[in-house]
Design an enzyme around this catalytic site. Sequence first.
Site, PDB file in Angstrom:
ATOM      1  N   GLU A  30       4.798 -10.536  -6.233  1.00  0.00           N
ATOM      2  CA  GLU A  30       3.759 -10.697  -7.251  1.00  0.00           C
ATOM      3  C   GLU A  30       4.156 -10.120  -8.601  1.00  0.00           C
ATOM      4  O   GLU A  30       3.526 -10.438  -9.624  1.00  0.00           O
ATOM      5  CB  GLU A  30       2.436 -10.065  -6.779  1.00  0.00           C
ATOM      6  CG  GLU A  30       2.403  -8.544  -6.751  1.00  0.00           C
ATOM      7  CD  GLU A  30       2.946  -7.951  -5.460  1.00  0.00           C
ATOM      8  OE1 GLU A  30       2.650  -6.766  -5.191  1.00  0.00           O
ATOM      9  OE2 GLU A  30       3.663  -8.657  -4.722  1.00  0.00           O
TER      10      GLU A  30
ATOM     11  N   SER B  54     -23.327 -10.748 -26.154  1.00  0.00           N
ATOM     12  CA  SER B  54     -22.725  -9.658 -26.925  1.00  0.00           C
ATOM     13  C   SER B  54     -21.887 -10.167 -28.076  1.00  0.00           C
ATOM     14  O   SER B  54     -21.563  -9.411 -28.993  1.00  0.00           O
ATOM     15  CB  SER B  54     -21.841  -8.809 -26.006  1.00  0.00           C
ATOM     16  OG  SER B  54     -20.699  -9.550 -25.609  1.00  0.00           O
ATOM     17  N   GLY B  55     -21.512 -11.432 -28.029  1.00  0.00           N
ATOM     18  CA  GLY B  55     -20.592 -11.981 -29.025  1.00  0.00           C
ATOM     19  C   GLY B  55     -19.174 -12.053 -28.512  1.00  0.00           C
ATOM     20  O   GLY B  55     -18.327 -12.689 -29.129  1.00  0.00           O
ATOM     21  N   GLY B  56     -18.909 -11.395 -27.383  1.00  0.00           N
ATOM     22  CA  GLY B  56     -17.581 -11.455 -26.782  1.00  0.00           C
ATOM     23  C   GLY B  56     -17.384 -12.740 -26.013  1.00  0.00           C
ATOM     24  O   GLY B  56     -18.323 -13.494 -25.753  1.00  0.00           O
ATOM     25  N   VAL B  57     -16.149 -12.997 -25.603  1.00  0.00           N
ATOM     26  CA  VAL B  57     -15.821 -14.250 -24.938  1.00  0.00           C
ATOM     27  C   VAL B  57     -16.527 -14.373 -23.586  1.00  0.00           C
ATOM     28  O   VAL B  57     -16.934 -15.467 -23.191  1.00  0.00           O
ATOM     29  CB  VAL B  57     -14.293 -14.399 -24.787  1.00  0.00           C
ATOM     30  CG1 VAL B  57     -13.710 -13.301 -23.910  1.00  0.00           C
ATOM     31  CG2 VAL B  57     -13.931 -15.764 -24.239  1.00  0.00           C
ATOM     32  N   ASP B  58     -16.722 -13.274 -22.866  1.00  0.00           N
ATOM     33  CA  ASP B  58     -17.296 -13.350 -21.527  1.00  0.00           C
ATOM     34  C   ASP B  58     -18.736 -13.850 -21.564  1.00  0.00           C
ATOM     35  O   ASP B  58     -19.093 -14.826 -20.893  1.00  0.00           O
ATOM     36  CB  ASP B  58     -17.239 -11.986 -20.831  1.00  0.00           C
ATOM     37  CG  ASP B  58     -15.841 -11.413 -20.794  1.00  0.00           C
ATOM     38  OD1 ASP B  58     -14.882 -12.223 -20.849  1.00  0.00           O
ATOM     39  OD2 ASP B  58     -15.691 -10.191 -20.723  1.00  0.00           O
ATOM     40  N   SER B  59     -19.575 -13.178 -22.334  1.00  0.00           N
ATOM     41  CA  SER B  59     -20.974 -13.599 -22.395  1.00  0.00           C
ATOM     42  C   SER B  59     -21.105 -14.949 -23.084  1.00  0.00           C
ATOM     43  O   SER B  59     -21.984 -15.751 -22.738  1.00  0.00           O
ATOM     44  CB  SER B  59     -21.827 -12.545 -23.108  1.00  0.00           C
ATOM     45  OG  SER B  59     -21.393 -12.342 -24.443  1.00  0.00           O
ATOM     46  N   ALA B  60     -20.219 -15.251 -24.048  1.00  0.00           N
ATOM     47  CA  ALA B  60     -20.270 -16.541 -24.744  1.00  0.00           C
ATOM     48  C   ALA B  60     -19.994 -17.691 -23.783  1.00  0.00           C
ATOM     49  O   ALA B  60     -20.687 -18.717 -23.788  1.00  0.00           O
ATOM     50  CB  ALA B  60     -19.272 -16.555 -25.892  1.00  0.00           C
TER      51      ALA B  60
ATOM     52  N   GLY C 191       0.830  -1.198   0.000  1.00  0.00           N
ATOM     53  CA  GLY C 191       0.000   0.000   0.000  1.00  0.00           C
ATOM     54  C   GLY C 191       0.860   1.241   0.000  1.00  0.00           C
ATOM     55  O   GLY C 191       2.056   1.194   0.307  1.00  0.00           O
TER      56      GLY C 191
ATOM     57  N   LYS D  40      -9.903 -12.740 -16.997  1.00  0.00           N
ATOM     58  CA  LYS D  40     -10.156 -13.032 -18.407  1.00  0.00           C
ATOM     59  C   LYS D  40      -9.461 -14.303 -18.882  1.00  0.00           C
ATOM     60  O   LYS D  40     -10.063 -15.115 -19.604  1.00  0.00           O
ATOM     61  CB  LYS D  40      -9.701 -11.845 -19.262  1.00  0.00           C
ATOM     62  CG  LYS D  40      -9.850 -12.033 -20.757  1.00  0.00           C
ATOM     63  CD  LYS D  40     -11.286 -11.931 -21.216  1.00  0.00           C
ATOM     64  CE  LYS D  40     -11.734 -10.483 -21.236  1.00  0.00           C
ATOM     65  NZ  LYS D  40     -13.071 -10.331 -21.860  1.00  0.00           N
TER      66      LYS D  40
END
Length: 525
Positions: free
Chosen positions: A176, A228-234, A59, A380
């Site tokens: 990290e 939407s056609g994107g990978v997330d919603s697919a 931090g 992602k």
Amino acid sequence: MSAGTDHRPVLVVDFGAQYAQLIARRVREASVYSEIVPHTITADEVAAKNPAAIVLSGGPSSVYEPGSPDLDPGILQLGIPVMGICYGFQVMAKQLGGEVAKTGRREYGATTARIVGDGGSLLTQQPETQVTWMSHGDSVAKAPEGFDVLASTDDTPVAAFASDERKLYGVQWHPEVKHSEFGQRVLENFLHRAAGIAPDWNSGSVIAEQVERIREQVGSARVICGLSGGVDSAVAAAIVHEAVGDQLVCVFVDHGLLRADERRQVEEDYVAATGIRLVTVDARQQFLDALAGVTDPEMKRKIIGREFIRTFENAAEALVLEAQGEGEAVKFLVQGTLYPDVVESGGGTGTANIKSHHNVGGLPDDLEFELVEPLRTLFKDEVRAIGRELGLPEPIVARQPFPGPGLGIRIIGEVTEERLELLRQADAIVRHELTAAGLDAEIWQCPVVLLADVRSVGVQGDGRTYGHPIVLRPVSSEDAMTADWTRLPYDVLARISNRITNEVEGVNRVVLDVTSKPPGTIEWE
């Protein structure tokens, strides 16, 4: 926020760190599930989550500053393995009776650390000297009683300490970040050796657990998914389809903010690959009317989120009428919300609201659906792994991210049909040239931005022009939480610039955004 997994989480306590999300990601790379929580979390709240271990982030504060972030002291008394990093390391030292001092000797960037003795369980099987990445002004001058000093630097006598008996550990550097050459091994030593956590969290277990949870949540009700056609919603739709089959109907909203040819790709390619029923709703005029006169980016996102929901509600009513009242009503809405969306929207971690994602902070208060968000705790790259596990075609899984609000947040200024068409043309040129140059796999995302409220003087055809600039924003990233601008070849940039200024009327200048994240976000709005 529900963990979305049956694995006991590793809690990453966020002290306002630039890299708290990166710590969570690195823990997952060790095949261990992680969640981010605010530093204000209490010992009782931690105990209720039953974590397998805790990591205290770095931090920007000093432990001696008035009002600096602190930790409930009871957390260190729970018997849960804890590892402190940088500021978290100093908080531990101070609370446990050690000494933290302003030495006046700052360490920033690459710093050589020397292991003391055998390095204990935290630094075992590592070279005696190693390059670490430091970012601190204060230092631990004395380790707490009963703790072994594991490492030191020229200016920091206590750069790492441990108490195997109490399962408490800490390092002054940032394991990290990739610049710490043995950083991932330090984290894995803590997780696997010190905390005894098995490396058994993976995409396959996520699928099985989510399918079970979705079946329990949905029952026999009908479900719609905003595709939407994107990978997330697919991927979200594929998981829900795995769970409830034909109870799911996907709704594709053409909001008029799409790139060239995207509607056809969704209607043809995704349906062919999955067999999921798809209903297309043409809402272009509805969204344009709602966005008329709006220039504030937060307002744009909230309007787009609201209109999405209104459109889904109308689609659900139409589906009920179509079935003539037979079967269960549509009660659930599937969204491809990811963990970065939640974090950037303020998501309960105590972090700042950077921007409201249309599917998180942009949802209306009177939402009629219960949400199903199987990807809400994932990054992602983890979503892509799950998509491949589910057998989705590579063109869908590997598709570069495109924001739900679409081109609406890539027009800086009011959204109009004329400006949308101009941006579509420029975006199509950029995508074509990047693909032709074989650069798609090297770029995480390349937003093309229209500065609609900015004009610059140019010369075209021996005459004066007063046109709009187009901004290219190619970035490389692992999870969208941090990113760097991609160094595109000059010849590719030259072709893109020449084509846009020659072929897109109203544009006379192309510029390149060379800002990393942070300080900039990937999208301009």
